[in-house]
Structures are given as C-alpha cells and as structure tokens.
Scaffold this active site. Sequence first.
Site, short mmCIF file in Angstrom:
data_model
loop_
_atom_site.label_atom_id
_atom_site.label_comp_id
_atom_site.label_asym_id
_atom_site.label_seq_id
_atom_site.Cartn_x
_atom_site.Cartn_y
_atom_site.Cartn_z
N HIS A 373 0.85 -1.19 0.00
CA HIS A 373 0.00 0.00 0.00
C HIS A 373 0.88 1.23 0.00
CE1 HIS A 373 -3.72 -2.11 1.99
NE2 HIS A 373 -3.63 -2.35 0.70
N GLU A 461 10.90 0.95 8.23
CA GLU A 461 12.06 1.54 7.58
C GLU A 461 12.61 2.63 8.50
OE1 GLU A 461 13.14 2.79 2.99
OE2 GLU A 461 11.42 3.73 3.94
N GLU A 467 18.14 0.84 -0.72
CA GLU A 467 17.63 1.46 -1.94
C GLU A 467 18.43 2.69 -2.34
OE1 GLU A 467 13.60 2.65 -1.28
OE2 GLU A 467 14.10 3.94 0.42
#
Length: 665
Positions: A373, A461, A467
Amino acid sequence: MKYFLICFLFVHLIILTSFADEKPETLRSPNGQIVVTAGLEKGRIYYSVKKGGLAILNKSFLGFRLKEGNFDSGFKILSAERSSSDESWNQLWGEELAVRDNYRQLILCLQESDGLKRKLNVVFRTYNDGFAFRYEFPEQENLKDFIIMDELTEFALAGEHTAWSIPYKTEFYEGLYKPSAISALDTVCTPLTMETKKGLYLSIHEANLTDYAGMNLFPVNKTPLLRTFLTPWSTGEKVFVSGVRHSPWRMMIIAQSPSDLLLSRMLLNLNEPSRLGDISWIKPGRYIGIWWGMHMKKYTWEAGPLHGATTENTKRYIDFAAKYGFSGVLVEGWNKGWEDWKSFEFTQPYPDFDIAEITSYAAKKNVKLIGHHETGGNTRNYEDQMDTAFAYYQKYGVDAVKTGYVGGMLDGKERHSSQYGVRHYRKVIETAALHKIMIDNHEPVMPTGLQRTFPNLMTQEGVRGQEWDAWSKDGGNPPEHTTIIPFTRGLAGPMDFTPGTFNFTNTALPGTRVHTTLAKQLALFVVLYSPLQMASDMIENYEDKPGFEFITSCPVNWAKTLIPAAKIGEYVTIARKDRTSESWFVGSITNASPHNMVLPLTFLDGNAKYKAKIFRDGKEADYKTNPYPLDIEETEVTSESILRLHLAPGGGAAMIFTKLTADGQ
C-alpha cells in the site's frame, strides 16, 4: 518603618517557605549502580542521574508550556510512591526468546501550591542498564482536555560527549548519522547515541509513543544541556491531550560498551504487553520482491510495456521463492494510482495483475503474496479505503502488507512524527490486526517499541536503506553507515534495510552502487535485525551464485543474541542462536578500513562439536575495486576454538555453526 520592615520580612519568609526545597527522593537501580535523584527547587521539579558515583545528568528540569500558560513551577510534593518488579516474558518473535523486566519505580505526585492547584505525576523507573520517566496527567476539574505548546524536559549532560545524530528535518529519517560534539548539534531526532570521555555509552530515546508528538532534542545555547522539541502540528500546537493522559516514556540507556547498548531491552519493557489476543497468525519470514528491478529501470511501477507487477512476472518470482524456501513475494506497483502517486486505489489491480490467480498459484507452492500500500503521503485517501483495503487482501490470503508514505508531508502539511502522524500510523496497525495482517511500515514515525503491544507491527524503515545504493546521486551509502546504524536507528527497533544485493553494477545510475563486498552483504542478514527480512536483488542475480545459500539458510527469529565485538562506526560482530535449532549464525562487518576479526567461540555448547561454514572476503576483495571475491570454507570447531578472519575494506564475514551429532552428522 519598623512595622513595615517586620511585614516585609514576614511576607518574604512565607514566599521562601512555600518554595522551600524538600528533601529530594532517590531511586536506585536493582543492582544499585544507577541512582536517580528527584525533587523540587523553588517549586520546579528536577532530576539528576549518576552511575557508580559518576554524574551522567546534572540537575535537569521538567514541565510544560500549555496553551493557558506554564505548567512547570509552583509545585509541592503530595506523595512519593515506590514499587518494584522483576518478571520475565517471552517474545513471539525477536532477538531473543525471553526478556527480563527488572526495575524499581518512584511516582512523585505533585500539585501546584496556588492558583488552579493542578496535579501532575512524574513516574521514574530505574533499570540496571538505564532509567526512564514519563508524565501523567490525573483526571481533575482544572485540567481536563488541554493543549501542550511545549514540553520543557531537559537532559543536562554532565560532559561534552561525542554524539551520532541526524537532523530533525531529515526526510523519513533517511540520513547518514554523523559524529559531533553535543553542543554543536542542530535539533536532532532520537535515538541520540553518545560516547563519553569516561568510556560510557548513552542513548536517549522514547518508548510507547501513543497519541502524542515525537520527541526531538536540541542543545540550549550551544551547551551540553539538551531540551525537548516536540514535532508540531502545521498549526503550531504540539499535543492535544484528551483521552490518553500520559506522555511517552523518556529513556536513557547507560552502557559500559557499544555491545551493551545493543543488548538493552528497556525499550520493549516500557511498552505494554500484547493487546491482540490470538497471535498464532503472526509469522516472521524471509522474502523476495518485484522491487529492485524498478530501481534499476528494468521495470516500472505504473502499467505499461515495462510494467513489473504482472501476473506472469509474479509467478516467476513465486516459483523462485518456492524453490529456495522464501516465505513470501512482495509486489509493488500492482494497483491503480501509480500514474500520479496520489489517487491510489487499494482494491483495483491493473488489468495485467490477476490477484486471484496469483494468490491461488502461490498457495499451492506454500508461498504468500506480500501486499503493498503506497499512499503517496495521502493519509485521508488511505483511511477512507483502509478497512476495505485490508479486507480485500484478507479475502485473498494476504497476511503481510508493506505500507509507504513517499511524498513529503502527510496530506501536504503534517509531519510524519507529529501527533497527526502518530495517530494515523496507530490506526493502520490496529485496523490491520483486525484483519490478521502484519505490517512493514516504510516512511514511518521513528519506532518506540510498540511491536510488543502490537506484534503485527513487524518491521519498519525509518533508515537510509539499501535502496539509496540504487538511486542516490551522492553515490550510495558509505561503508561505515552499516557500522553506525545498529547503535542509532537500530536501538529503536527492527529495520527494513533490505540487504542482499549481489550485482553491484547499477544500470540506472552508473555512478552509484553498493559500497560493500559480497561477504558483507551476507553478514548484514545477521547484523541488521528484521523479523521480515527481504533479499533485495532481482532473482536472476541470485541463481547459482556463491553465497546465496547463506541467505536461504539464515533465520529471522532468534533465541539468543550476543555481541562479541563492536566499535561504533568501525566494526561490529553479532552472534545469534536460531530459535528452532541448535545452530548459531554470526555476521561481522567493517567500515572502509580492513579489520582483523578475532572471535572466541565461547557461546557454543561446551559439550559439543560444530561444523562451521564460513563465507569470507576473498584474498583480493575490496569494496571499491573488487567486491565479488568470496571464499567459502568448512571446518570443525568447539567452544574452545578461536576464529581469526581478515575483513577486507568495506567487507565482512558470515558464519553458520551447526551442532554435530555423536556420529559427526
């Protein structure tokens, strides 16, 4: 004249008497080493802290500025209530099974001497590894619903320590922790971790953040006196107090070593036991995902010719997960709304994503689809659909969802760590639990131990994760980053850092890449704890690659954790025992400098032999010039053995210790 002088002295005596310092109260930790002293000075509440006779905090004042005026002075002590507790409880998942909760408690019950005569309680707790306190606002006629404009809590540090911090305005907490003198800090987030000149290690954070604003800290007048700065609403208020009538716990870990910081469980103990009843549906796991390919520009999140979240591609990932024992496959970009990152629809897949077919296919292979989501920070749109969105996933057997809030301010104006954000994140956790869904929260408010109360809050996170090695224009995370975050962000709870990149060639941004060796990527699966642990790379980069077997073997739920060696910003070695076997797993990492690791195996069973499988940096390994060389060796060891391994620059080592039976198997 004489009469006037007598009256003046009488009035002055009354004033002095009304603010006379009462004898302060002291509260010792169970082992007697940590002592909190609390009392009044001219009607103002203060506390100070020592460990073993050494000052940790000098006199530090407490209180508030409310919408109606100050609430920090004119107090008298009504009572001082004492208690203690020594209990143990078991974690459904975590870094160890059993947690001991051993503390002593002092409640100072205060009341204003004059005026509104409002009451305030301050609850202090001392543990063997630190202390905590929080404010309680008793129900009373003159303090019903009210507004906090500032919390005036102080931490008057007794020295100019070295601190590792990120600025308060760091977006999503995704920053590089830098060392600095306390007095040179900006307004910073917690956890704030420090090393003192006396060799102690301190970390300030908060626990059980419930219907309140997140706590930040700033040095007053460039001194080691830290004061609280609560994240405000866009309208300037800090906290609207109504139903919940207490603050979060303000806590400090006081440790003899960096290793002891990592072993503290005070944060968990300051949260309430699970509220969820049946929790048999909550299961840790290791997963892969259609995700890194988007960062490499091989796929797109939105529908189109390069769309990653297709039925065909998802089945390919499911096949891989089933083959190698991964419990789940995360799929991002499956639902409508990615075209503008605003109008997300959480029950409307793109036409090329057949969720019924995918989840049926996955179930036959004992693999779960992990939902996603992304909200774009539009919390109102999400909350309008939240219940139906989780019910939709529940219908298809999806029991874990990664949420995201990329997009700056929530709803364009509120900060993630404001009371507005805190309320929203809690609503997500509680609604998910009603549908028996676990949460991996990205772009969160900084964790505060709520996973004890809501164990479906698996991981979050709130860290500059892997990333950044895909798209950050500064080149990616430096090698020291992962030797710092266990002692900073890691103290707040599980991190979804997403280690496990095997291909260091960045096709999307060639100047940016992973700044580790391959062996260090493996070691991070042990060093950086998460009960939902993602292997970050595309599946084609894992097939038949040396070292991949460590990822597929490494558990995510532990019976015991030890820290044999650690130095913040330089190196760390962590040993963890599997919860379902007698095996131990060890990860050791270093910064940009090589490190000679010495590891006594005293944590192993003294009456057994073990097979050690070691994944170590190859002879020519170097994170800059040659990250791939990996040596894999096996040897027999006992608890008396000592391993000596050379870690390359930016390197590491990962180890599996399997107990042998009498016949050597």
